[in-house]
Scaffold this motif. Structure first.
Motif, PDB file in Angstrom:
ATOM      1  N   PRO A 123      11.570 -11.243   5.429  1.00 42.70           N
ATOM      2  CA  PRO A 123      13.127 -11.654   6.160  1.00 42.70           C
ATOM      3  C   PRO A 123      13.444 -11.866   4.259  1.00 42.70           C
ATOM      4  N   TYR A 124      12.685 -12.011   3.397  1.00 39.90           N
ATOM      5  CA  TYR A 124      13.221 -13.087   2.054  1.00 39.90           C
ATOM      6  C   TYR A 124      14.000 -11.295   0.928  1.00 39.90           C
ATOM      7  N   PHE A 125      12.921 -10.266   1.961  1.00 37.82           N
ATOM      8  CA  PHE A 125      13.163  -8.608   0.269  1.00 37.82           C
ATOM      9  C   PHE A 125      13.752  -8.088   1.129  1.00 37.82           C
ATOM     10  N   GLY A 126      13.925  -7.974   2.699  1.00 35.62           N
ATOM     11  CA  GLY A 126      13.577  -6.600   3.673  1.00 35.62           C
ATOM     12  C   GLY A 126      13.110  -5.662   4.400  1.00 35.62           C
ATOM     13  N   LYS A 127      13.923  -4.955   3.880  1.00 37.68           N
ATOM     14  CA  LYS A 127      12.599  -3.809   4.460  1.00 37.68           C
ATOM     15  C   LYS A 127      11.932  -3.112   3.379  1.00 37.68           C
ATOM     16  N   ILE A 128      11.203  -3.043   3.365  1.00 42.06           N
ATOM     17  CA  ILE A 128      10.176  -2.433   2.248  1.00 42.06           C
ATOM     18  C   ILE A 128       9.677  -1.127   2.662  1.00 42.06           C
ATOM     19  N   SER A 129      10.166  -0.658   1.586  1.00 39.96           N
ATOM     20  CA  SER A 129      10.250   1.174   1.235  1.00 39.96           C
ATOM     21  C   SER A 129       8.568   1.737   1.513  1.00 39.96           C
ATOM     22  N   LEU A 130       7.854   2.987   2.031  1.00 35.52           N
ATOM     23  CA  LEU A 130       6.360   3.100   1.774  1.00 35.52           C
ATOM     24  C   LEU A 130       6.408   3.656   0.460  1.00 35.52           C
ATOM     25  N   PRO A 131       5.482   2.880  -0.256  1.00 36.53           N
ATOM     26  CA  PRO A 131       4.885   2.851  -1.279  1.00 36.53           C
ATOM     27  C   PRO A 131       4.154   4.655  -1.583  1.00 36.53           C
ATOM     28  N   PHE A 132       5.407   5.410  -1.916  1.00 38.63           N
ATOM     29  CA  PHE A 132       5.596   6.838  -2.261  1.00 38.63           C
ATOM     30  C   PHE A 132       5.304   7.487  -3.894  1.00 38.63           C
ATOM     31  N   GLU A 133       5.021   8.205  -4.008  1.00 35.11           N
ATOM     32  CA  GLU A 133       4.857   8.785  -5.790  1.00 35.11           C
ATOM     33  C   GLU A 133       4.741  10.173  -5.464  1.00 35.11           C
ATOM     34  N   GLU A 134       5.686  10.690  -6.103  1.00 32.10           N
ATOM     35  CA  GLU A 134       6.016  12.287  -6.210  1.00 32.10           C
ATOM     36  C   GLU A 134       5.304  13.057  -7.063  1.00 32.10           C
ATOM     37  N   LYS A 135       4.222  14.181  -6.396  1.00 33.65           N
ATOM     38  CA  LYS A 135       3.139  14.412  -6.955  1.00 33.65           C
ATOM     39  C   LYS A 135       3.012  15.971  -6.019  1.00 33.65           C
ATOM     40  N   ASP A 136       3.548  17.169  -6.415  1.00 35.22           N
ATOM     41  CA  ASP A 136       3.246  18.751  -5.812  1.00 35.22           C
ATOM     42  C   ASP A 136       1.592  18.425  -5.587  1.00 35.22           C
ATOM     43  N   TRP A 137       1.285  19.133  -4.507  1.00 39.44           N
ATOM     44  CA  TRP A 137      -0.431  19.191  -4.170  1.00 39.44           C
ATOM     45  C   TRP A 137      -0.280  20.253  -2.613  1.00 39.44           C
ATOM     46  N   THR A 138       0.877  20.970  -2.399  1.00 40.39           N
ATOM     47  CA  THR A 138       1.334  21.248  -1.286  1.00 40.39           C
ATOM     48  C   THR A 138      -0.156  22.674  -1.760  1.00 40.39           C
ATOM     49  N   LYS A 139       0.428  22.798  -2.711  1.00 43.00           N
ATOM     50  CA  LYS A 139      -0.152  24.867  -3.103  1.00 43.00           C
ATOM     51  C   LYS A 139      -1.391  25.034  -3.798  1.00 43.00           C
TER      52      LYS A 139
END
Length: 265
Positions: A123-139
């Motif tokens: 209610p104070y900060f609005g939407k809370i995004s996923l704590p996502f960090e870019e990282k190449d891992w699938t290969k």
């Protein structure tokens, strides 16, 4: 002089009327370009919008300057016309351009998947995004598919927060494919990954209902699979999102994978 001023006003009005189609064209070009990769996804749409507004206003402003040179035959009046039209165009664009209105694109599919999850709203900060960090891992893990238009991969770790604390380290890959109605590339990629995993000893298990019954799903589910090896699990999902095929790959502890699968849009 009055005729020149009237002519310049009419030209400026026409150019400002052309601002919206010019802005849309600029935004689409920016949206499908790789310029978005230069910025974090959480702010890329805002930055691209700002760049689009300035570029569109510059185009209209320079056209006004050219017209002013033709009408007034002097540089000073042309500069005044450029500045006036430019600033008016910026104001109009700022109130009329909105990334989600421009149309679907691979970039938007990724953005909405990661950052438009309205499940958690403070209610104070609005939407809370996923704590996502870019990282190449699938290969590295032998899970990178082929034939995609755009991809984003990284890790979700919410251990330091209070909303996603149950997800301490789930790898995520999002791969966007051409129109799923016209091309089965997304589903083919899912089946290929499933076969790869089974050949490496992974066992197929039932996809939990909570992973399929998403709280804020933005597309149409085409196929979903879950495979397990020990306590680890891989979740594969192909969906039709914004007329694109979207392949999601999640890898981590089974409970955390299920939790993240249920959260993603």
């Amino acid at each position: 002089m009055k005729r020149q001023t009237l002519a310049m006003i009419l030209v400026s009005i026409v150019l400002l009327l052309l601002l919206i189609p010019i802005s849309i064209a600029v935004m689409i070009l920016l949206d499908i370009s790789d310029i978005s990769k230069l910025f974090p996804y959480s702010v890329s749409s805002l930055i691209i919008t700002g760049i689009g507004i300035v570029l569109s206003a510059l185009i209209v402003g320079f056209l006004a300057k050219i017209a002013a040179l033709k009408i007034y035959k002097e540089e000073k009046s042309a500069k005044v016309a450029f500045l006036a039209v430019f600033f008016i165009a910026v104001l109009i664009s700022a109130y009329s351009i909105n990334i989600p209105r421009i149309g679907p694109s691979p970039q938007k599919v990724i953005y909405y998947t990661l950052y438009e999850n309205e499940v958690y709203v403070n209610p104070y900060f609005g939407k809370i995004s996923l704590p996502f960090e870019e990282k190449d891992w699938t290969k590295e893990h032998g899970l990178r598919p082929s034939g995609y238009l755009k991809r984003e991969e990284g890790i979700v770790n919410g251990s330091s927060g209070f909303v996603f604390q149950n997800i301490t380290g789930v790898y995520i890959g999002i791969f966007v494919y051409p129109n799923s109605q016209e091309s089965p590339k997304c589903e083919n990629a899912l089946q290929d990954l499933e076969e790869r995993l089974k050949n490496r000893g992974w066992q197929e298990v039932e996809v939990p209902p909570e992973a399929l019954e998403k709280r804020n799903f933005i597309g149409r589910l085409i196929n979903a699979k879950m495979l397990q090896q020990g306590s680890k699990a891989v979740y594969l999902e192909c969906s039709d999102v914004m007329a694109y095929g979207r392949l999601i790959i999640l890898y981590g502890e089974k409970k955390e994978v299920i939790e993240l699968a249920s959260i993603l849009s």
